[in-house]
Structures are given as structure tokens and as C-alpha cells.
Design an enzyme around this catalytic site. Structure first.
Site, short mmCIF file in Angstrom:
data_model
loop_
_atom_site.label_atom_id
_atom_site.label_comp_id
_atom_site.label_asym_id
_atom_site.label_seq_id
_atom_site.Cartn_x
_atom_site.Cartn_y
_atom_site.Cartn_z
N LYS A 106 0.77 -1.27 0.01
CA LYS A 106 0.02 -0.01 -0.12
C LYS A 106 0.98 1.30 -0.10
O LYS A 106 1.97 1.15 0.21
CB LYS A 106 -1.07 0.19 1.21
CG LYS A 106 -2.16 0.70 1.04
CD LYS A 106 -3.27 0.04 0.24
CE LYS A 106 -4.53 0.89 0.14
NZ LYS A 106 -5.75 0.08 -0.38
N GLY A 142 -20.23 6.57 2.64
CA GLY A 142 -19.07 7.02 1.29
C GLY A 142 -20.03 6.94 0.14
O GLY A 142 -20.60 5.79 -0.08
N GLY A 154 -18.48 3.51 -2.91
CA GLY A 154 -19.90 3.58 -2.10
C GLY A 154 -21.08 3.92 -3.24
O GLY A 154 -22.10 3.82 -3.43
P1 NAD Z 1 -13.35 7.74 -2.70
O1 NAD Z 1 -12.28 8.81 -2.27
O2 NAD Z 1 -13.67 7.64 -4.06
O3 NAD Z 1 -14.40 7.94 -1.84
C1 NAD Z 1 -14.48 8.21 -0.30
C2 NAD Z 1 -15.87 8.47 -0.17
O4 NAD Z 1 -15.89 8.60 1.42
C3 NAD Z 1 -16.35 9.76 -0.48
O5 NAD Z 1 -17.75 10.20 -0.74
C4 NAD Z 1 -15.93 10.62 0.68
O6 NAD Z 1 -16.84 12.04 1.07
C5 NAD Z 1 -16.39 9.66 1.85
N1 NAD Z 1 -15.91 10.03 3.11
C6 NAD Z 1 -14.71 10.50 3.54
N2 NAD Z 1 -14.58 10.79 4.74
C7 NAD Z 1 -15.62 10.54 5.22
C8 NAD Z 1 -16.11 10.45 6.56
N3 NAD Z 1 -15.28 11.06 7.51
N4 NAD Z 1 -17.55 10.11 6.80
C9 NAD Z 1 -18.47 9.82 5.83
N5 NAD Z 1 -17.75 9.69 4.48
C10 NAD Z 1 -16.74 9.98 4.43
O7 NAD Z 1 -12.74 6.60 -2.21
P2 NAD Z 1 -12.78 5.04 -2.61
O8 NAD Z 1 -11.98 4.42 -3.77
O9 NAD Z 1 -14.51 4.85 -2.60
O10 NAD Z 1 -12.61 3.98 -1.23
C11 NAD Z 1 -13.69 4.07 -0.24
C12 NAD Z 1 -12.91 2.79 0.63
O11 NAD Z 1 -13.06 1.58 0.17
C13 NAD Z 1 -11.62 3.27 1.36
O12 NAD Z 1 -11.69 2.33 2.71
C14 NAD Z 1 -10.85 2.24 0.44
O13 NAD Z 1 -9.74 1.85 0.88
C15 NAD Z 1 -11.61 1.24 0.00
N6 NAD Z 1 -11.49 0.47 -0.95
C16 NAD Z 1 -11.38 1.00 -2.45
C17 NAD Z 1 -11.04 0.26 -3.34
C18 NAD Z 1 -11.13 0.79 -4.75
O14 NAD Z 1 -11.08 0.14 -5.90
N7 NAD Z 1 -11.19 2.00 -4.97
C19 NAD Z 1 -11.03 -1.14 -3.26
C20 NAD Z 1 -11.19 -1.90 -1.80
C21 NAD Z 1 -11.11 -0.99 -0.82
#
Ligand code: NAD
Length: 417
Positions: free
Chosen positions: A107, A219, A224
């Protein structure tokens, strides 16, 4: 997550310790698996649009490479520290092993507030990161991908910097790229699609129907937002959504396509959307619903709210949303939790398929990708669920038992322990 005293790496180690204890692993393996094998810290000087130079802290952790090259996203976030990156790299190691991918876990992160950076500043930061860290990356060594606040465009700049430095094309060194640069069909939706496959398996095994289920999603970003759309399309009633600036609740079901348009037009903010009542992020987690999908950041389901959660099923799309203390409470309350290392593994699975396509310089159709993704997610769920029936305890423990034993076996075969 904004709690400065919370250390996600301690959570990751506690989860691992529990599994290693149940497995009865030998002390040398325990010692090896508790810490990253390699970690790097880089200070990145970047010229801002104002002409001034700002220095950013950044990290890359290659946690364990016994099963293959390390793989894992790059997160740009103000709260990023070496310990958040260690935790995420540790979880990636088990995630790749649960899916039985021939990969280790890694990571990366940059401590920054991306919402305050211009496009040109983001490009300079992305290129600076690769100039610093790229020498330790390759398809056979360590492969980054997008995560929170990093996008296919950022991957494209990083790939270009890498290939410019090396003097040859090597698109498999980064996944989650735009499709014209070797990205895979289906990668953008993969994590969310994987979550829906898992929801389907929960429906099949436990009878919790998706159609008509009241779902709350924390999220509304890449994971999300797309998850909300896919669940909505499958007839679920998405009654609560949120972003960092607030949450919306509507018992009749939120109009998800309208909410997505609003979010994308309003600089990724959901507050002010008129398709429901404003609630807090805390209220979203404890609202009355059948399925809860944390899809933001870690440490949101804790000892202080686990007793109040009303969902019957939690599918962890974020990494590390639940603390060990909360896990225990949820298990005792009979809430079925599908752990992050299984639930959100769709992203790394299609990243792996992207690497395979890049290696062969070939493209598969979105149908081929989704078929393969479904097959792998279903097989992983079945293996974890079978383990869960064999060993009493939460699904997280079952997933860890499978994953940690697979990594331990690879370490033993290499003669490391
Ligand atoms: P992103 O940046 O696209 O979206 C994150 C979302 O979370 C946004 O809507 C943001 O406003 C919201 N957010 C941030 N802080 C917050 C808070 N304090 N309270 C409520 N909402 C909040 O990120 P993503 O790629 O959607 O990743 C989201 C999660 O999924 C992370 O934990 C990431 O590690 C995990 N994840 C992502 C992937 C991927 O393929 N992108 C794969 C596996 C896991």
C-alpha cells in the site's frame, strides 16, 4: 477515523494475532507476519501553482511478498501516516490470499488534502511520487493502484512518469489505469460489483433478500457511489447515503441516479441534496435497515456505536471500518459481518486481471471480466463460509485463518521460517 489516538495498524495486528493464536503458528512465523517486510518513506518537494515549493510526506509499504509481487492502492488523504499505510498493506496481504491471487500485499500513501490541489499540482505530485518510489516498483515487484482520492487519471500520470524514467512501456506496473492506456474493462466498478456478488451469496446462504432490502451506505465515492447504483438497479431500497460533508435519509428509498448527478456536480458533496432528510454520518450507521455498507474510511464501527447498529448484515466495503472490540459486540449480537478482506476484494481481483491482460498485451471484454470476477468472489465466499462453519466465530476470523495459513505456507516453502 478522525480520532488521533486510533492506530489502524494496532487493529490490523490484533486481528492477525487472534488468527495466528487459533492457528497455533510457530513463533518465527508470528514474528515475520506481524511487521512489514519492507517500508519506505519519501519527502516530496512539489512546486505549487503559486511558485512556492511544498514538501509532502509519502510512504510505500511492501508488507509481505511470499506469494508474489506486492499489490495495493495509493491513498491521498490528510490523515495518512506510516501506520495507516502499514495497516492497509497488511490487510492487502490477507485480501490477496483470501482470493488466492498470486500476489503479496502492499500500500502507499501521500499525506495531503487533494481537494485543495489544482489539477496541475496533482499531476506534479503524482509524478514526484513515482520519481521517488518508482525504482522499487515493477510488475514483478510492487504494483500500485487507485484508492481514496486517487483516480485513473492520477494512475495515467504515474504510468507515464514511470515509463519515461525506465525508457520502455510496462503498463502492468500500475493498475486502475484509463482503458486507452491498458486499463481493464470493469475495473472502475469492480470493488462495488464484488460487494454485490457477496450480497448475493449472503442472500443465497442466509436468505437476506437484496430486492426490497433497506440499505445504508456510508461513503459515496468510487466504491459507495457505484455500489448504491448497482444495489438500486437490483431492487434494493437505498435509504441512507453519505459523504464526508453529511448524510441523507429517505425511508421510501433515495433516487440514486439523481443523487449521483448531484454529488458529481457539487464537488463530491452530498449535503444539500433534496432527495431526503439530512442526518449525520453517525446516524447513518445506526439507522434502521437490513444491510449496512461502510464504504468510506476505517474505524467507524467502534465500541461506542456497535450496540446501536440495527442492520442484520454488514458488508465491509471500506478497509478496516470495524474495530476488534466492535467486532466482538456485533458477533455476540448475531449481526453477520462480511469482512473487508473478502467483501471489497473485487477491486484487487480485477486489478490482477488487468495485470494479466497487460502481460499478454491483450484485452478481455467486460463480460469476460465480470464472469471471472464473479467466479472468484463466489469461490472465496464459499471457502470462507465453509471455514466459518468449521470454526466457531465471526466470518473475519474464518477469512483470516484461510489467508494467514496460505501466506505462512508460502513463507515456509521459501525457507524463510
Ligand atoms: P473515494 O475517495 O472515491 O470515496 C470516499 C468517500 O468517502 C467519499 O464519498 C467521501 O466523501 C467519503 N468520506 C470520506 N471521509 C468520510 C467521513 N469521515 N465520513 C463519511 N464519509 C466520508 O474512495 P473509494 O475508492 O471509494 O474508497 C472507499 C473505501 O473503500 C476506502 O476504505 C478504500 O480503502 C476502500 N477500497 C477501495 C477500493 C477501490 O477500488 N477504490 C478497493 C478496495 C477497498
Amino acid at each position: 477515523m478522525a480520532d488521533a489516538s486510533y492506530n489502524p495498524f494496532r487493529t490490523a495486528q490484533a486481528q492477525l494475532d487472534h488468527a495466528m493464536e487459533v492457528l497455533g503458528l510457530e513463533p518465527s512465523i508470528r514474528q515475520l507476519l506481524r511487521e512489514p517486510m519492507r517500508e519506505y518513506r519519501y519527502r516530496l518537494p512539489v512546486r505549487m501553482d503559486s511558485g512556492e515549493v511544498q514538501v509532502f510526506d509519502s510512504y510505500r509499504v511492501q508488507y509481505n511478498h511470499a506469494r508474489g509481487p506486492t499489490k495495493g492502492g495509493l491513498r491521498w488523504h490528510p490523515d495518512e501516516t506510516i501506520d495507516t499505510v502499514r495497516a492497509l498493506a497488511c490487510w492487502m496481504t490477507w485480501k490477496c490470499a483470501v482470493l488466492d491471487l498470486p500476489l503479496g500485499g502492499g500500500k502507499g500513501g501521500v499525506t495531503c488534502n487533494p481537494t485543495s490541489l489544482s489539477t496541475a499540482e496533482k499531476e506534479r505530485l503524482a509524478r514526484a511520487y513515482i520519481r521517488a518510489a518508482g525504482h522499487r516498483m515493477s510488475v514483478d515487484r510492487d504494483v500500485p493502484a487507485p484508492d481514496v482520492h486517487t483516480t485513473p487519471q492520477i494512475m495515467a500520470w504515474m504510468l507515464d512518469e514511470y515509463e519515461t524514467m525506465m525508457g520502455y512501456h510496462h503498463s502492468g506496473v500500475i493498475t486502475g489505469k484509463p482503458i486507452p492506456l491498458g486499463g481493464s474493462a470493469g475495473r472502475n466498478e469492480a470493488t462495488s460489483m464484488g460487494g454485490v456478488v457477496i450480497a448475493g451469496e449472503v442472500e443465497r446462504e442466509l436468505g437476506h433478500q437484496i430486492a426490497g432490502a433497506r440499505c445504508a451506505i456510508q461513503g459515496f465515492g468510487n466504491v459507495g457511489g457505484i455500489l448504491a447504483r448497482l444495489l438500486h438497479e437490483r431492487g434494493a431500497r437505498v435509504i441512507a447515503i453519505s459523504a464526508v460533508d453529511g448524510a441523507i435519509h429517505n425511508e421510501d428509498g433515495i433516487d440514486i441516479p439523481k443523487a449521483l448527478t448531484y454529488y458529481n456536480r457539487n464537488m463530491q458533496q452530498i449535503a444539500g441534496f433534496d432527495g431526503g432528510d439530512a442526518i449525520s454520518n453517525e446516524e447513518l450507521l445506526t439507522c434502521s435497515c437490513e444491510m449496512l455498507f461502510p464504504a468510506a474510511l476505517e474505524n467507524v464501527i467502534t465500541e461506542s456505536n456497535a450496540m446501536d447498529i440495527q442492520a442484520k448484515v454488514i458488508i465491509e466495503m471500506a478497509n478496516g471500518p470495524t474495530t476488534p472490540a466492535a467486532d466482538k459486540i456485533l458477533y455476540e449480537r448475531g449481526i453477520f459481518v462480511v469482512p473487508d478482506i473478502l467483501a471489497n476484494a473485487g477491486g484487487v481481483t480485477v486489478s490482477y486481471l488487468e495485470q494479466v491482460q497487460n502481460t499478454y498485451n491483450y484485452r478481455w471484454s467486460v463480460e469476460d471480466i465480470n464472469r471471472e470476477l464473479q467466479r472468484r468472489m463466489k469461490e472465496a465466499f464459499a471457502a470462507v463460509y465453509a471455514e466459518n462453519k468449521r470454526v466457531e466465530g465471526p466470518m473475519r476470523l474464518a477469512a483470516y485463518l484461510l489467508a494467514v495459513e496460505r501466506v505462512a505456507e508460502a513463507c515456509r516453502l521459501r525457507g524463510w521460517v
